[in-house]
Scaffold this motif. Structure first.
Motif, mmCIF file in Angstrom:
data_model
loop_
_atom_site.group_PDB
_atom_site.id
_atom_site.type_symbol
_atom_site.label_atom_id
_atom_site.label_comp_id
_atom_site.label_asym_id
_atom_site.label_seq_id
_atom_site.Cartn_x
_atom_site.Cartn_y
_atom_site.Cartn_z
ATOM 1 N N LEU A 119 -13.345 -6.106 -7.639
ATOM 2 C CA LEU A 119 -11.942 -5.794 -7.892
ATOM 3 C C LEU A 119 -11.558 -4.536 -7.131
ATOM 4 O O LEU A 119 -12.276 -3.537 -7.159
ATOM 5 C CB LEU A 119 -11.721 -5.555 -9.393
ATOM 6 N N PHE A 120 -10.425 -4.604 -6.457
ATOM 7 C CA PHE A 120 -9.855 -3.450 -5.776
ATOM 8 C C PHE A 120 -8.407 -3.332 -6.227
ATOM 9 O O PHE A 120 -7.612 -4.240 -6.003
ATOM 10 C CB PHE A 120 -9.917 -3.616 -4.251
ATOM 11 N N CYS A 121 -8.064 -2.217 -6.880
ATOM 12 C CA CYS A 121 -6.685 -1.994 -7.335
ATOM 13 C C CYS A 121 -6.024 -0.935 -6.469
ATOM 14 O O CYS A 121 -6.662 0.037 -6.056
ATOM 15 C CB CYS A 121 -6.659 -1.516 -8.784
ATOM 16 N N ARG A 122 -4.746 -1.157 -6.237
ATOM 17 C CA ARG A 122 -3.947 -0.180 -5.494
ATOM 18 C C ARG A 122 -2.674 0.087 -6.284
ATOM 19 O O ARG A 122 -2.006 -0.839 -6.728
ATOM 20 C CB ARG A 122 -3.591 -0.734 -4.115
ATOM 21 N N TYR A 123 -2.387 1.355 -6.453
ATOM 22 C CA TYR A 123 -1.146 1.755 -7.106
ATOM 23 C C TYR A 123 -0.280 2.344 -6.007
ATOM 24 O O TYR A 123 -0.605 3.380 -5.426
ATOM 25 C CB TYR A 123 -1.426 2.740 -8.244
ATOM 26 N N SER A 124 0.770 1.640 -5.675
ATOM 27 C CA SER A 124 1.552 1.909 -4.469
ATOM 28 C C SER A 124 2.344 3.205 -4.515
ATOM 29 O O SER A 124 2.774 3.660 -5.562
ATOM 30 C CB SER A 124 2.526 0.761 -4.216
ATOM 31 N N LYS A 125 2.532 3.701 -3.337
ATOM 32 C CA LYS A 125 3.433 4.817 -3.112
ATOM 33 C C LYS A 125 4.611 4.264 -2.323
ATOM 34 O O LYS A 125 4.510 3.250 -1.655
ATOM 35 C CB LYS A 125 2.734 5.899 -2.294
ATOM 36 N N LYS A 126 5.711 4.943 -2.401
ATOM 37 C CA LYS A 126 6.868 4.521 -1.617
ATOM 38 C C LYS A 126 6.721 5.042 -0.183
ATOM 39 O O LYS A 126 6.260 6.154 0.033
ATOM 40 C CB LYS A 126 8.164 5.018 -2.246
ATOM 41 N N ASN A 127 7.103 4.195 0.766
ATOM 42 C CA ASN A 127 7.060 4.614 2.161
ATOM 43 C C ASN A 127 8.296 5.443 2.496
ATOM 44 O O ASN A 127 9.111 5.739 1.624
ATOM 45 C CB ASN A 127 6.906 3.405 3.089
#
Length: 161
Positions: A119-127
């Motif tokens: 499992l790989f989780c990413r919590y996004s940032k705004k570009n």
């Protein structure tokens, strides 16, 4: 069934009191073939999801775990050479759904030396434009290449089947 409300499209029908009448919906075919994973399926399988898209894979992640602890009939267990790599992206940790179960099963895999789930989780940032990051073709290509030469046979001393 899980339905996320967007206030438009099909989800609007599910959450509109007038459209839903008594809160009951008839769901009928055509029904798809699901993920097409069988007990004979082998190799590395990928999924790149965002938000509630992870929910589609909850039963597969659970089946990987149940296969490993032999809690389901032998004929329903996944092949030992089956591996599922799940990439899940969320706007933030508070919006993450299904992650807790996946993390626990991932931890179980690591603790006991299994290699059937990652499992790989990413919590996004705004570009710079103020939009959330998305999976790009280049990122997906790099991840697939990373696992392309993974030899599940020699890594765990298994004989090729």
């Amino acid at each position: 069934m899980s339905v996320k409300t967007y206030g438009r499209g099909l989800s609007k029908v599910f959450f509109d009191p007038e459209a839903s009448k008594n809160g009951h919906f008839l769901v009928k075919g055509p029904v798809g073939k699901g993920l097409g994973i069988t007990p004979e399926s082998k190799g590395v399988h990928f999924a790149f999801t965002a938000g509630t898209g992870i929910l589609v894979f909850m039963d597969l992640v659970t089946r990987i775990y149940l296969s490993r602890i032999q809690a389901i009939p032998k004929e329903e267990r996944l092949h030992p050479l089956f591996k599922f790599v799940l990439y899940a992206s969320f706007a933030n940790k508070q919006d993450a759904c299904g992650v807790e179960l996946c993390e626990k099963i991932n931890d179980f895999q690591l603790k006991f030396g299994f290699n059937n789930f990652e499992l790989f989780c990413r919590y996004s940032k705004k570009n710079r434009a103020g939009k959330l990051e998305r999976w790009t073709k280049e990122f997906i290509r790099k991840q697939i290449v990373k696992f392309q030469h993974e030899d599940l046979h020699s890594r765990f001393g298994w004989k090729k089947v």
